[in-house]
Design a protein around this motif. Sequence first.
Motif, short mmCIF file in Angstrom:
data_model
loop_
_atom_site.label_atom_id
_atom_site.label_comp_id
_atom_site.label_asym_id
_atom_site.label_seq_id
_atom_site.Cartn_x
_atom_site.Cartn_y
_atom_site.Cartn_z
N HIS A 1 0.87 -1.18 0.00
CA HIS A 1 0.00 0.00 0.00
C HIS A 1 0.91 1.24 0.00
N ILE A 2 0.87 2.00 -1.08
CA ILE A 2 1.74 3.19 -1.19
C ILE A 2 0.96 4.42 -0.72
N LEU A 3 1.55 5.12 0.21
CA LEU A 3 0.90 6.26 0.86
C LEU A 3 1.11 7.56 0.05
N HIS A 4 0.23 8.50 0.29
CA HIS A 4 0.26 9.90 -0.20
C HIS A 4 0.88 10.08 -1.60
N ILE A 5 0.19 9.55 -2.60
CA ILE A 5 0.58 9.77 -3.99
C ILE A 5 0.47 11.27 -4.30
N SER A 6 1.53 11.84 -4.88
CA SER A 6 1.55 13.30 -5.07
C SER A 6 1.81 13.72 -6.51
N THR A 7 1.91 12.76 -7.45
CA THR A 7 2.24 13.12 -8.83
C THR A 7 1.33 12.39 -9.81
N ALA A 8 1.12 13.02 -10.97
CA ALA A 8 0.36 12.39 -12.04
C ALA A 8 1.05 11.13 -12.54
N LYS A 9 2.37 11.18 -12.61
CA LYS A 9 3.13 10.06 -13.16
C LYS A 9 2.94 8.79 -12.33
N GLU A 10 2.87 8.95 -11.01
CA GLU A 10 2.73 7.78 -10.13
C GLU A 10 1.38 7.09 -10.30
N VAL A 11 0.34 7.85 -10.63
CA VAL A 11 -1.00 7.26 -10.73
C VAL A 11 -1.00 6.09 -11.71
N ALA A 12 -0.20 6.23 -12.77
CA ALA A 12 -0.16 5.19 -13.81
C ALA A 12 0.47 3.88 -13.33
N LEU A 13 1.09 3.88 -12.15
CA LEU A 13 1.68 2.65 -11.60
C LEU A 13 0.63 1.66 -11.11
N PHE A 14 -0.60 2.13 -10.93
CA PHE A 14 -1.62 1.32 -10.26
C PHE A 14 -2.72 0.90 -11.22
N ASP A 15 -3.29 -0.26 -10.95
CA ASP A 15 -4.41 -0.78 -11.72
C ASP A 15 -5.72 -0.44 -11.01
N ASN A 16 -6.81 -0.46 -11.77
CA ASN A 16 -8.14 -0.30 -11.13
C ASN A 16 -8.90 -1.62 -11.15
N ILE A 17 -8.23 -2.63 -10.61
CA ILE A 17 -8.78 -3.98 -10.51
C ILE A 17 -10.00 -4.00 -9.59
N THR A 18 -11.01 -4.75 -9.98
CA THR A 18 -12.15 -5.01 -9.09
C THR A 18 -12.39 -6.51 -9.03
N PRO A 19 -12.88 -7.03 -7.91
CA PRO A 19 -13.16 -6.30 -6.68
C PRO A 19 -11.87 -5.91 -5.96
N LEU A 20 -12.00 -4.87 -5.14
CA LEU A 20 -10.84 -4.32 -4.44
C LEU A 20 -10.13 -5.36 -3.58
N LYS A 21 -10.87 -6.28 -3.01
CA LYS A 21 -10.25 -7.28 -2.12
C LYS A 21 -9.22 -8.14 -2.85
N ASP A 22 -9.29 -8.18 -4.17
CA ASP A 22 -8.33 -8.97 -4.95
C ASP A 22 -7.11 -8.17 -5.40
#
Length: 444
Positions: free
Chosen positions: A232-253
């Motif tokens: 769990h990466i805390l306090h994302i502060s840049t647009a570039k970092e957002v692209a590191l993450f997926d929007n997988i559902t459901p969240l528990k997975d």
Amino acid sequence: MNTILIKAASVVNEGQIFVADVLIKEGFIVKIAPNIQAEGAKEINAEGLHLFPGMIDDQVHFREPGLTDKADIFSESMAAVAGGITSFMEMPNTVPNTLSQQLLADKYKIASEVSLANYSFFMGASNDNLDEVLKTDPKNVCGIKVFMGSSTGNMLVDNATVLENIFKDAPMLVATHCEDEKTIRENMARYKAQYGDNITIDMHPLIRSAEACYISSSMAVELAKKHQTRLHILHISTAKEVALFDNITPLKDKKITAEACIHHLWFDDRDYATKGNWIKWNPAVKTEQDKDAILKGVLDGHIDIIATDHAPHTIAEKEQPYLQAPSGGPLVQHALSALLEMYHQKKITLEQIAEKTAHNVATCFQVDRRGFIREGYWADLVLVNLNDPVKVTRANLWYKCGWSPFEGQTFQSEITHTFISGNLAYQKGSFMTNEKGKRLAFNR
């Protein structure tokens, strides 16, 4: 514990808003229905008010032990409760740093005696305490905190082998502060060579740069993917970092999750001109484009949680020149208010606020029976009047440090009641302090 009946509230829960009564007994929600009768119950007329699941703040610094001139668990939990935060997860960079199981137990003992909100504490990692870290019990501790950037005392984890071992062997969620120390030091040296001691606050996001954040965050993601770590990466502060993450559902997975903080959603680098060191944070508040991208990431599911990173310092400390002024500021009293203001600005919905501040935190951390308005769950609840403006002044702050980056701001919504584990802990500026919050448990 008294039975409480909340009447005719507009319940905001799990993607819906509906009018209902909520009956609370012995700390738990026992019934949600259109018209409940409960003889002898304390009734609260919530007609015209919205009922939210209490915010679970997964990143605060309450400064106890060792830094209690700035804050303490009692004062900051009180401010949190006034702000609609019913549970918090506190960070290990106190003094001494929380680097042993005994020091962790000491903090839990303090909280059990004084905290008005429910609580959990992160176990801290350093370059030389892996044995202690691996003793942490996943069922009653929220997570392991790794500073991949500078922090108080002995908490910078920059040993590659230690990092690898933490990610490989951690028995639970690993939360990271991601800023690359080498990049920051190089940037600081360059600015000092050019400006000497005359570096100013507007240079803060250039010294603690977007690149420093991305280098560190991408390394954490790479390590987590390699070892299948729950990261769990805390306090994302840049647009570039957002692209590191997926929007997988459901969240528990989802194995790799991320958090945005109130200040990175509210302020941008134009605000340094008026706010100065009062909005000096690590990671730094950056550009308007970064701010907008973070909000978009929150709304589309790439960023999962909204938190505060509440980290108070004294007024005297913040009034020092840029190089001496510490980073961090108090936010728990006005986090929900700021999000509700963003609702009024049509930037986020009420349902999304409940999702990102309560539902998703409970899911990400596997919190036991909290974070939702459900029968059989703990009654951690907040009533809000969406149309009762409140101006932030030093006179109406509950923080021990006595200041807020939101001073002068008028919020359109007022938090009227906060219920902690079934106890009415706050009502219209008054606190009921006899009942204390409870230690969070985790379904792991």
